[in-house]
Structure formats: C-alpha cells, structure tokens
Design a protein around this motif. Structure first.
Motif, PDB file in Angstrom:
ATOM      1  N   PRO A 226       0.795  -1.234   0.000  1.00 32.36           N
ATOM      2  CA  PRO A 226       0.000   0.000   0.000  1.00 32.36           C
ATOM      3  C   PRO A 226       0.826   1.284   0.000  1.00 32.36           C
ATOM      4  CG  PRO A 226      -0.766  -1.521   1.680  1.00 32.36           C
ATOM      5  CD  PRO A 226       0.479  -2.096   1.130  1.00 32.36           C
ATOM      6  N   SER A 235      -4.242  -2.391  -7.096  1.00 32.67           N
ATOM      7  CA  SER A 235      -5.484  -2.964  -6.564  1.00 32.67           C
ATOM      8  C   SER A 235      -6.606  -2.861  -7.595  1.00 32.67           C
ATOM      9  CB  SER A 235      -5.869  -2.291  -5.252  1.00 32.67           C
ATOM     10  OG  SER A 235      -6.208  -0.949  -5.461  1.00 32.67           O
ATOM     11  N   ALA A 238      -6.035  -5.662 -10.190  1.00 30.88           N
ATOM     12  CA  ALA A 238      -6.322  -6.986  -9.633  1.00 30.88           C
ATOM     13  C   ALA A 238      -7.830  -7.198  -9.572  1.00 30.88           C
ATOM     14  CB  ALA A 238      -5.703  -7.123  -8.244  1.00 30.88           C
ATOM     15  N   GLU A 244      -5.925 -12.394  -7.396  1.00 27.10           N
ATOM     16  CA  GLU A 244      -5.488 -11.961  -6.069  1.00 27.10           C
ATOM     17  C   GLU A 244      -4.391 -10.909  -6.187  1.00 27.10           C
ATOM     18  OE1 GLU A 244      -6.862 -12.531  -3.354  1.00 27.10           O
ATOM     19  OE2 GLU A 244      -7.903 -14.453  -3.505  1.00 27.10           O
ATOM     20  N   LEU A 245      -4.446  -9.933  -5.306  1.00 30.47           N
ATOM     21  CA  LEU A 245      -3.394  -8.926  -5.204  1.00 30.47           C
ATOM     22  C   LEU A 245      -2.454  -9.382  -4.095  1.00 30.47           C
ATOM     23  CD1 LEU A 245      -2.357  -6.078  -5.966  1.00 30.47           C
ATOM     24  CD2 LEU A 245      -3.807  -5.189  -4.163  1.00 30.47           C
ATOM     25  N   VAL A 246      -1.272  -9.863  -4.460  1.00 31.49           N
ATOM     26  CA  VAL A 246      -0.394 -10.446  -3.442  1.00 31.49           C
ATOM     27  C   VAL A 246       0.808  -9.550  -3.154  1.00 31.49           C
ATOM     28  CG1 VAL A 246      -1.050 -12.793  -4.051  1.00 31.49           C
ATOM     29  CG2 VAL A 246       0.952 -11.765  -5.128  1.00 31.49           C
ATOM     30  N   GLU A 247       1.300  -9.654  -1.938  1.00 32.45           N
ATOM     31  CA  GLU A 247       2.579  -9.064  -1.583  1.00 32.45           C
ATOM     32  C   GLU A 247       3.564 -10.214  -1.405  1.00 32.45           C
ATOM     33  OE1 GLU A 247       2.091  -6.444   1.787  1.00 32.45           O
ATOM     34  OE2 GLU A 247       0.237  -5.634   0.959  1.00 32.45           O
ATOM     35  N   ASP A 250       2.842 -12.955   0.984  1.00 32.84           N
ATOM     36  CA  ASP A 250       1.733 -13.871   0.708  1.00 32.84           C
ATOM     37  C   ASP A 250       2.181 -15.071  -0.105  1.00 32.84           C
ATOM     38  OD1 ASP A 250      -0.153 -12.189   1.931  1.00 32.84           O
ATOM     39  OD2 ASP A 250      -0.185 -10.925   0.146  1.00 32.84           O
ATOM     40  N   MET A 260       0.519 -19.286  -2.974  1.00 32.74           N
ATOM     41  CA  MET A 260       0.091 -18.187  -2.115  1.00 32.74           C
ATOM     42  C   MET A 260      -0.617 -18.754  -0.887  1.00 32.74           C
ATOM     43  SD  MET A 260      -2.748 -16.407  -4.581  1.00 32.74           S
ATOM     44  CE  MET A 260      -4.082 -17.303  -5.372  1.00 32.74           C
ATOM     45  N   ARG A 261      -0.431 -18.048   0.218  1.00 34.68           N
ATOM     46  CA  ARG A 261      -1.058 -18.469   1.479  1.00 34.68           C
ATOM     47  C   ARG A 261      -2.507 -18.002   1.467  1.00 34.68           C
ATOM     48  NH1 ARG A 261       3.924 -18.667   4.852  1.00 34.68           N
ATOM     49  NH2 ARG A 261       5.068 -16.892   3.987  1.00 34.68           N
ATOM     50  N   THR A 262      -3.407 -18.936   1.534  1.00 35.61           N
ATOM     51  CA  THR A 262      -4.816 -18.551   1.557  1.00 35.61           C
ATOM     52  C   THR A 262      -5.464 -19.083   2.816  1.00 35.61           C
ATOM     53  OG1 THR A 262      -5.859 -20.493   0.574  1.00 35.61           O
ATOM     54  CG2 THR A 262      -4.799 -18.945  -0.945  1.00 35.61           C
TER      55      THR A 262
END
Lengths: 474, 313
Positions: A226, A235, A238, A244-247, A250, A260-262
């Motif tokens: 952000p 954002s 996405a 998904e908008l990942v960092e 994630d 990715m961790r969901t």
C-alpha cells in the motif's frame, strides 16, 4: 510562445480548427465556463472518493495526492490511430526479439551494431537471464510506449517502458469519469471504447502461463504494498482482472513451485503479473535486504514453473542508451523500416556527439541514461546559466551516463486551467499487450499533460495531469 | 482468499467497531459528568471512560490529569493512543486500502470518507455540543460502513471475516463496559439502587442503545441483575455477549461449511456460546460478575488468537 507549437485543436494556424476537434470546440464555446469548472470539481471529488491517489516520494506532507484530471478530452482520429498502433506493434515485436537475442545468441553484438559494453556494463542487464527459456519469447507482455506529436503528421517515440509501465488505471478511470460527467459529448462523438483492457490483459497473461500449468492457470498480481506510489493501480487492476493482489509475504516457494497463502491453505500460482522491480523480486538472487520479494522465486522461474510479466531483465530494452539504437534494432530483427520514428538522439558516450551537446546545451534536453520519472534531467531552454554550467560539468565527468535530444516542440491541447482554456503540452502512453497468441492494443492510452504554462514535463511526480484520450472516427 | 486479505478484513471491521464503542463510552461519560454528585463522594467518569476503553495504562503514561478535555482529546484524537477514534479510523482505512479489491465500492467509500471527514472535527471544540456532534458523526460513520457491507457485500468469506471482526470486538466492548460500571463507577459511599446508581445504569444502557430495549424486555425498573441479564444472556439484544456469540458461531460455521473443514476456532466459539446459553444470572452474580467478565474477556481474546492461527497467518 504558442505559435511555435502544433496545437491539436487549432493546428498550426491559431484561428482554425482541425476537423476532429470541431464538435468539441463548438461545444466548449456553447457551454458556460461555470459549468466546466463545476464539472471539474465534481471530477476531482469523484477521484478522491474512489481513492485514486498516488504517493509522491519525498513529500511527507501530502501523503496521498490525486493526479489532476483535465476535463477537456484529447482527440486522435481513427486513421492516425491505425498508423500509430501498427508502429507500436512493430516496435514491441522488435523489443521482444532484441531481448530474446541479448539473453540468447547475442547476434546483434556479433554483427557489431552496438558496443558490447552498452549491454554488459549496464546495470539493467541480468546475467541470470542468459539461456532462460521464456514462453514464446514474450519478454514484455505489457509495454507502455511514450509517444509525442510534433506536427500534423509526425509522431515520435520518446521512451519505451518495458519494465513495469504504469498509468493504465488512469486511462480507464478517466474514461469512466468523462462518461459520467459529459454524456452529451459522447453522444456527438463515436469514441472507441477502452474498457475491454482488463479482458485483453487477462488473455495475454493466460497465454504466457508455463507449459506445466493447469489449463486454467492461476494468476496473481504482485505489489510492493500500500505504500507504493502506484498501489491504487495495482489494486484496481487486480480487481478488474479478478485475480489476487499479493505481496511478497503472501507467496511462498516449496518444491520448485510458488504458492500463495490462503485461508484454505497453500494454492499454486502460475503467472505473476509483478509490479515489483527486478531488484526486489527475490532476496536470494537480487538485493538480500529486500522484504518485498519471495525467497526462491527465481529458482522456480528458472525451472519454468512460473511465468513473470514482465520477464526479468527487460530493463535492458528500455534503457535510454539502447533507445538510440532502436531504429537499427528494428531493421536488424524485422527487416522493416520503423513506422514510428525515434527522436533524434545524441549519445554523449560518443566524443563527436558530446562535443556537439556541450556546444548546444541551451537548446537541448539532456537525460540520464538510467533515470526515469523526469528526475535528473536538464531542459536547456528553461535552465539558467548556473544550471547549465553545473550540468556541463556532470556531462564531462560521466558522458556515458547521458543522452541529449533537441527540445521537442511537443504538441499542445486545450486544457482547463485557472484562467480558463489554454494550450498545454501533452504526450501519450498507449499500452501494448503481447501474448503468445496475438498482440493487443486498446484504442487510446494515457494522455499526460504538463499543467504549468510552457512546461514540457508531463510526469505526474512533476505536476503533470491526465486527460481522457479519444480515438474517434471522423 | 489470501490469509492477509482475511486478516485485513477482520481488523478493518474490528477498528470501525472499536471507534464506535469509544464514541459510545465518551457519550456515556459526558452524560454522567453532567450530573451533580454528592459532596465527598468523588467519582471520575472520565477515569472510568478510560477503563472501559481499556486505555488506562497508556493514558497514565502521558502524565496528564483525567479531565474531560484531556480524556476526550486522548480517546478521540490522540495520535499516541492506538485505540483513539482517529487511529481506529486510520487503521480501518489502512486495512481497507490493502484489500481494496475485496470490498465493494460502497464499503470502501464509507471507510474512506470517514477518514477524510475526520479532519473536519478537531480538538479545539470540546464543548459538550461539539463533543455530541462528533460522537453522532462517529456513530453514523460506523453505521454507514456496517450498512454498506450488509447491503452490498457478497455473502462469502470476505464478508464472513469482516463480520467476525465486528462481533469479536463488540463482545469485548460490552463485557468491559459492564465490568467498569460494576467496579469502577459506583463510589463506596453511594448506596446500590440510589439515584446516582440508577442514573449510571441507565447511561450504560443508553451507551449500548439498550435503554428502550430494557423496558420492552423486562417491563420493570432498572435492576442491576436484569441489566446484566440483558447485556450478557439475552440473544435478542444485539450487543449482548450471547448475541455476539450467536453471530460468531454462525459465521465461523459458514466458513467451515464453505471450506469443507472446521478447526479449533469453531469448537471454541461453540463452547463459549453454549456456556452463555446455559448460564443463569443468579449463578453469575453468586460467583461474582467481575470474575465472570474477566474470564469471558480472556476466552474471547483466545478465540481471536484461534481465528488468527486457523485462517489469518
């Protein structure tokens, strides 16, 4: 000052009006100024409420600002657009071919078309990419090519953006806001739509998925977070893409795959549309202090189990020193004459060119080879004696760091400023999407406008604004 | 859904809910402060407001006296207080901004404008009417966020995680408000059931929008045990602990159904919910309301930790 520039509404002759602008000119003449001002304020309110803001580095007070939006559209005819888009596709094909060659056989160097140190001594060159297989040789699925116009027929390419070009959200949001505020104008023009951009982008990203990916690949958009200046755009995209908008946090690498961790556990990711610079992608390969990246991502990339858009190392193609070779590059790989011309460029690394540049400094624009965003450049005609002298010293010290171009007579467009309508300089950034299946461009792009009177710098970080760009049939 | 997204949604709504609670606590304190108390029986409504907001320690660090102005500034606007209304809205917005894509435009705009409008209310106006205007605005903002989420968000995990944040926070707040009333507010010299006592209880009820509800449910004058009954055990009372847990178990069960598996958080929530359903006011008072509430606050925190373990990290 006004007469020496080509105005897109009035043409070279101040009293006239070019055909595509006639309806607009009439409309502007009919509508009271208050109404335009009122709509401008509404537009600003809309942008702020939706949260279309950007952060300016080094400006702690204004944590978030909106990019000023100008309510007067910029108009391009269908014919002009056909020629532009043909030239854009050609240029991006050449960029992809160049990258495949540079990270492959390096035939262009063997042919002696450019000095090898321009590649090997360039920080944007990534030796890690040598021999890396890229699906369909699409290194740059998303390119933003900056175009300037100087007269009724001539468009120049000012800059290629082959890393993580931004601004497309403004193209889309500007249109949304224009349609909301000026429906009556849209009923008088047939403006080609741009809102299919997210669909085209999605198709492009799907087409470059690794061969080991399932038939419906999982795509994610990777953001630095952000606090990045373009976070809104990340954002926004996405959301429109439905991904998904990942960092970096994630994502996790396990058994040569990226997950990715969901909330339901780990899920494999096949294509990453990353808006994170090469340097920060993987602390194990690049900057070890990066907290934005994913440890081990590059090993998965090398194993061919994830595609990155854009590929790693594409910065070598949009380097300003390489830019000056683009006409040669185009001819070398495609055997075609460039449809879109380069701005004449002096490479200060060459002694003759340097001598010329030092002699003509007050007329030229000098740019740092690796700079971007309008930082670290000299606009000769606007500089005072002291600035010129300081810059000359910098030039002599490190000539290979600079290129110089004539001060371009950037076209102007009528723009709504404090005093009413006035001409302001503009450029254009269309977005070119290259998939393994086809090349896609939505008609239009981001028009940036230098809001300060006489200014030629359109960058948002330097007080530039945006305009909606219309491709119309007339 | 990304774990981080779920985490942001959960905290976004917790912070909005917290902002609203703080506003309600401030409202209650300012009403109580308006009532004259007998000589010698000094109570400090503002001190108790700090206790109810769980901000006593951090306020003590400022070295300031708990006057109306200081406490109002601290709970409403202070940048040093992580739970000030200002910081709650800021954190809610930061969390919302990080998951912009998981929110509807309406919900995002509700949170974004709460943050933008906050700057209109500044500390220079701490007159009672200034305070009331501000409090009314905070409540409206919270209602707008809540209502827009209720009306516009898809009923799937994004919504459920945001609701979990609301109810977990609300349960905590209700328990604290009750606890503070019982142990902090009433000065030792004041008889239970006296005029001051009555006024304080009714203010507590008002602060959770339950004064009218009380009369509807009990058709009786204010009795401490009935008030405890209302705020702890009555499911029809939306801010009661039982109601919060009815919702928490429901949304956790939705998640479990959707994801096809359940875990510790579901089991813990159901256990607590069952305890609340089986409890009787008499027993609670017999064993001590304070002890009951303290234990509840601990168990409620534990649920938060279990949700985090299972989904958010």
């Amino acid at each position: 000052m006004g007469t020496q520039f080509f105005d897109e509404m009035h043409g070279a002759d101040e009293g006239g009006c070019r055909l595509p602008y006639r309806v607009l000119e009439q409309w502007l003449a009919d509508v009271p100024d208050d109404l335009i001002e009122q709509r401008r304020q509404e537009a600003e309110l809309l942008f702020r409420r939706i949260g279309i803001t950007f952060a300016v580095y080094g400006e702690s007070l204004a944590e978030e600002r909106i990019i000023p939006f100008d309510v007067v559209p910029r108009i391009i005819t269908g014919d002009e657009w056909e020629r532009l888009s043909f030239g854009l596709k050609q240029r991006v094909r050449a960029i992809n071919a160049f990258l495949a060659d540079i990270y492959g056989k390096q035939e262009i160097l063997r042919a002696g078309l450019m000095p090898p140190e321009l590649i090997f001594a360039n920080p944007a060159f990534r030796p890690e990419m040598m021999g890396q297989k890229i699906r369909g040789d699409i290194y740059v699925p998303i390119a933003g090519i900056d175009i300037v116009r100087v007269d009724s027929d001539t468009f120049y390419v000012l800059e290629d953006n082959a890393r993580t070009p931004s601004g497309v959200s403004y193209m889309l949001e500007d249109r949304e806001v224009m349609m909301m505020l000026f429906p009556e104008l849209f009923s008088r023009y047939h403006v080609r739509p741009v809102d299919n951009y997210p669909d085209e982008l999605l198709a492009t990203l799907q087409s470059i998925a690794p061969e080991s990916a399932p038939s419906e690949p999982t795509i994610a958009l990777m953001t630095p977070g952000p606090f990045n200046s373009a976070y809104y755009e990340h954002s926004f995209l996405a959301d429109k893409l439905g991904v998904e908008l990942v960092e970096g946090n994630d994502l996790v690498v396990q058994d040569s795959l990226v997950y990715m961790r969901t909330t339901e556990g780990l899920q494999r990711v096949d294509v990453i549309y990353r808006r994170v610079d090469d340097d920060f992608l993987d602390p194990l390969t690049f900057r070890p202090d990066s907290t934005l990246g994913v440890a081990g991502l590059m090993s998965v990339y090398e194993a061919g189990n994830v595609s990155l858009a854009n590929a790693v190392g594409t910065g070598i193609a949009d380097d300003k020193a390489i830019y000056s070779y683009m006409p040669e590059i185009l001819k070398f790989y495609l055997g075609e004459e460039p449809v879109l011309k380069n701005v004449p460029t002096w490479r200060c690394r060459e002694p003759d060119a340097l001598a010329y540049v030092l002699d003509h400094l007050p007329e030229l624009v000098v740019k740092e080879v690796h700079g971007s965003g309008g930082y670290g450049m000299l606009v000769g005609p606007a500089a005072d004696k002291q600035m010129l002298e300081e810059f000359a010293a910098k030039l002599k010290a490190e000539p290979e760091n600079f290129i110089a171009q004539p001060t371009l007579a950037l076209s102007t467009c009528p723009t709504w400023v404090d005093e009413g309508l006035a001409p302001r300089h503009v450029d254009l950034r269309p977005f070119v999407l290259s998939g393994t299946d086809e090349v896609r461009i939505v008609p239009g792009g981001l028009t940036r406008v230098a809001l300060r009177d006489g200014s030629l710098v359109v960058n948002s970080s330097q007080g530039g604004g945006t305009k909606d760009t219309w491709v119309v049939n007339v | 859904m990304l774990s981080r997204t779920a985490d942001n949604l959960f905290w976004m709504s917790r912070y909005v809910e917290r902002a609203e609670s703080i506003a309600r606590i401030l409202h209650a304190a300012s009403r109580m402060a308006a009532v004259p108390i007998a000589e010698g029986s000094e109570t400090n409504e503002w001190q108790s407001a700090l206790a109810a907001a769980n901000c006593e320690h951090i306020f003590a660090e400022t070295g300031l006296e708990a006057t109306d102005e200081n406490v109002f500034e601290f709970l409403a606007f202070s940048e040093k207080n992580p739970s000030s209304i200002r910081n709650c809205f800021k954190m809610a917005r930061t969390n919302a901004r990080a998951v912009r894509t998981a929110l509807t435009t309406d919900t995002w705009e509700a949170i974004n404008s709460a943050w933008l409008e906050l700057h209109r209310y500044r500390t220079d106006d701490v007159s009672p009417s200034g305070l009331n205007r501000f409090i009314a605005w905070v409540k409206e903002s919270s209602l707008r966020v809540d209502g827009s989420a209720y009306r516009t968000m898809l009923r799937h995990d994004a919504y459920w995680f945001s609701r979990l944040g609301v109810y977990l926070e609300r349960a905590d707040n209700t328990a604290r408000i009750l606890d503070v009333k019982y142990h902090v507010l009433l000065p030792a010299t004041e008889p239970v059931g006296g005029g001051l006592d009555f006024f304080q209880w009714s203010t507590i009820l008002r602060s959770v929008s339950a004064l009218t509800a009380y009369h509807w449910v009990y058709r009786d004058s204010l009795k401490p045990w009935l008030i405890a009954d209302l705020l702890i055990l009555r499911e029809e009372m939306p801010r009661s602990l039982a109601s919060c847990y009815a919702n928490l178990t429901m949304f956790l069960d939705e998640l479990a159904r959707d994801y096809g598996r359940q875990g510790e958080s579901q089991r813990h929530a159901r256990r607590l919910y069952a305890q609340l359903r089986n409890a009787r006011t008499d027993d609670i008072f017999q064993n001590g309301l304070h002890e009951f509430l303290t234990e509840f606050i601990g168990e409620n925190n534990r649920l938060g930790a279990l949700i985090a373990d299972q989904y958010l990290i």
